[in-house]
Design an enzyme around this catalytic site. Structure first.
Site, PDB file in Angstrom:
ATOM      1  N   GLU A  61       0.818  -1.218   0.000  1.00 55.59           N
ATOM      2  CA  GLU A  61       0.000   0.000   0.000  1.00 55.59           C
ATOM      3  C   GLU A  61       0.851   1.267   0.000  1.00 55.59           C
ATOM      4  OE1 GLU A  61      -0.611  -2.639   1.845  1.00 55.59           O
ATOM      5  OE2 GLU A  61      -2.699  -3.220   1.483  1.00 55.59           O
ATOM      6  N   HIS A 130     -11.761  -4.414   8.857  1.00 56.69           N
ATOM      7  CA  HIS A 130     -12.243  -4.115   7.500  1.00 56.69           C
ATOM      8  C   HIS A 130     -13.466  -3.200   7.504  1.00 56.69           C
ATOM      9  CE1 HIS A 130      -9.757  -7.526   6.260  1.00 56.69           C
ATOM     10  NE2 HIS A 130     -10.032  -7.273   4.998  1.00 56.69           N
TER      11      HIS A 130
END
Lengths: 328, 331
Positions: A61, A130
């Site tokens: 990322e 999440h």
């Protein structure tokens, strides 16, 4: 003429249009190509635009977000997709120390025309790594624009406008909106990204919200309407900068405000909006500002607990009643 | 050193030797002046000096074209000067004056210059590497033949961003030169205390990248390695990693008491400093004469004085500009 489509399809159409209109635009992220996107947003785009412009990245990322910044500096118009807001924390160094600061640090010699999209929010039982709503954190940072499209029109239209911005723009897509279907004008296109929108007019109180909570808030307004209470519903759309003018004008008119924000209540976007109301419209208020936010707990897995952790219609209705002085 | 004349693609002329020497001396004298100005509190914040490592910036920059890009670290005064940013603009930046190359907003650690494609001045260790990958990606996508050179210290090798960037650059075959300046200490932590594998080029090789290890104290070796790497990259053969072995003669920053290394170790390296060695060699081989060196020293002293005068005469940005430069529009 209108088309029937989902929010997911609206985002996809926006990406496809941007890539067709501007050769500098490309999409990069984890599983955006061969897999079709974790939330299937980019499904089919690899076939349409090829692997040079729909780039599957490794699970890096920070690396690929930084590469997006570098590519933007180098003349491209990248769209970086981060799979979820929780994963974006691995890229936070690049977003805060890089994208948001480069213009300033370089004495305005460089700017970063980068768009970062990511999924946010709870509701799919994806548990505590999440499901969070951290857009309020990002809205803390000077140097980036933070958008939360809640409607099909905004999902379809914010991206192109964001790509025209010379500075970084973060777009937060609430996971519960992807399947939301509706009619949208056939010629729907770019929209303004600076103003909040009044999604429902009313005179008794202002319900201020954004993103996934908009539809729950409109549901609460319908319920209140059946009791004779007409709520005005403000969709913030841009979380940074905030369109203070629109929500303050509404509060000055209705004299009551409830803020609905899927972030945790402490040190939240809702706290910021409440402060701005205090600072600018205190003497117009007839009741204390109410906030409906997420419970101070990581998002739990079981459905009943997940539902209870985030804003829902009954809590919004109760908060509205409280500001009206009615028994909750 | 003398083998440099015939070995490799680098052919040295008197002009070239003078230039290499001049550029290293410019950096050395600039940095010495900065240390002095720091004690006078003209320069504040963190100040990281490049003294001892000059050969790397000077040698590598020789191999770059004007259209190439540079990404550097917080120890980047030398890179900025060698890249061609005016000493006056860099010094004014040290002062925080609005005539500085980053309008004073950056200071010592954040030197930027659009004209020379100098992208910082990055003070998050490892943070510049993904940026360089992205600049390389943009060049590749747009069909440019330019190369991005990314300088970073051996400390950055421990960062995840180093490994992510190595992988991305190799995976996507990007035109990036990764110039690792190994001065053996990440602040005060020696390499052997932070890396399980201290042969740094092996880390790049693990990503399938061409990697070399070079004496970073020898400006000619540096330049030759950089030229070969640039030729390799420009030919479309993908990124190159070079470890330049060097040594920092001064403290990490001005707050560093240097408890982590022996004075004798520092002195030993100083005795073989990059300027000292190259100057001796250049005199011995007859490329330059003592008078040339005196002339360089005089020119550089005048340039440093002029830079200080420029910075002193510089102006403070008005308070009314405080929130300027955050975005094209206020966010």
């Amino acid at each position: 003429m209108t088309n029937e489509m989902t929010y997911r399809e609206a985002v996809r159409a926006a990406i496809a249009e941007a890539m067709t209109k501007d050769d500098r635009v490309f999409l990069m992220g984890e599983d955006v190509g061969r897999y079709g996107g974790c939330y299937a947003v980019s499904k089919g785009l690899l076939e349409q635009f090829g692997p040079e412009r729909i780039i599957d990245t490794p699970l890096s990322e920070s690396g690929f977000t930084g590469a997006g910044i570098g590519a933007a500096l180098g003349g491209m118009r990248p769209i970086v997709e981060l799979m979820t807001v929780n994963f974006s924390l691995l890229a936070l160094d690049q977003i805060l120390n890089g994208a948001a600061t480069l213009r300033h640090m370089s004495g305005e010699q460089f700017n970063v025309p980068l768009v970062i999209r990511m999924a946010t929010g709870a509701g799919r039982q994806l548990a505590a790594q999440h499901s969070h709503s951290l857009e309020g954190w990002y809205a803390h940072i000077p140097g980036i624009r933070v958008l939360a499209p809640a409607t099909l029109e905004d999902a379809r239209g914010m991206l192109w406008t964001a790509l025209q911005d010379p500075d970084p723009v973060l777009i937060f897509e609430n996971v519960m909106l992807y399947n939301r279907a509706g009619k949208i004008a056939e010629d729907a296109g770019a929209v303004d990204i600076t103003r909040a929108a009044i999604r429902r007019e009313g005179s008794h109180l202002s319900l201020i919200t954004y993103g996934g909570s908009l539809w729950k808030t409109l549901g609460a307004a319908d319920e209140l309407s059946r009791e004779g209470v007409e709520a005005e519903v403000i969709d913030l759309r841009s979380l940074r900068p905030l369109d203070e003018e629109t929500f303050l004008a509404s509060v000055r008119k209705t004299r009551r405000a409830v803020i609905v924000d899927e972030g945790w209540k402490s040190v939240s976007l809702a706290a910021e909006i409440s402060s701005r109301i205090m600072e600018n419209a205190f003497w117009d208020l007839d009741a204390p500002v109410e906030r409906v936010c997420s419970a101070e707990v990581p998002i739990p897995y079981p459905k009943h607990l997940e539902d209870a952790a985030i804003p829902q219609v009954p809590a919004i209705v109760a908060a509205a009643r409280a500001t009206l002085g009615a028994a909750p | 050193m003398t083998e440099a004349q015939s070995n490799g693609k680098l052919v040295l002329s008197r002009e070239h030797v003078l230039n290499l020497l001049r550029e290293m001396i410019r950096i050395r004298r600039f940095e010495e002046k900065c240390a002095e100005l720091y004690t006078l509190e003209k320069i504040r914040g963190f100040l990281h000096l490049y003294i001892g490592e000059e050969a790397i910036a000077v040698g590598v920059m020789e191999a770059l074209s004007p259209e190439d890009a540079v990404v550097a670290t917080y120890r980047e005064h030398g890179h900025a000067l060698a890249r061609g940013i005016s000493m006056a603009a860099v010094m004014a930046e040290m002062y925080g004056k609005q005539e500085g190359c980053s309008r004073g907003r950056g200071g010592s650690m954040h030197i930027f210059d659009a004209a020379t494609r100098f992208y910082g001045g990055n003070a998050i260790v490892g943070g510049g590497l993904p940026l360089a990958v992205g600049l390389g990606l943009a060049d590749k996508m747009q069909g440019h033949s330019r190369v991005t050179t990314c300088f970073f210290g051996e400390g950055a090798v421990a960062e995840g961003e180093f490994h992510e960037s190595m992988n991305l650059a190799a995976l996507w075959n990007l035109p990036v030169l990764f110039a690792c300046e190994n001065n053996y200490y990440a602040m005060g932590t020696a390499l052997q205390y932070s890396e399980s594998e201290t042969d740094l080029k092996r880390k790049a090789e693990a990503y399938g990248m061409t990697a070399h290890s070079v004496d970073g104290m020898n400006v000619v070796d540096v330049e030759r390695a950089a030229r070969e790497a640039m030729a390799h990259i420009r030919a479309g053969n993908g990124p190159v990693f070079i470890e330049f072995r060097t040594y920092r003669f001064r403290a990490h920053s001005m707050f560093d008491a240097q408890l982590y290394r022996e004075k004798s170790e520092v002195e030993e390296h100083k005795a073989h400093g990059p300027i000292k060695e190259f100057r001796s060699w250049a005199l011995e081989t007859g490329f330059v004469h003592q008078a040339d060196i005196e002339e360089i020293e005089n020119e550089v002293a005048a340039e440093v004085d002029a830079a200080v005068a420029f910075a002193e005469a510089g102006t403070w940005e008005p308070l009314s500009d405080l929130t300027r430069g955050v975005g094209a529009e206020a966010t």
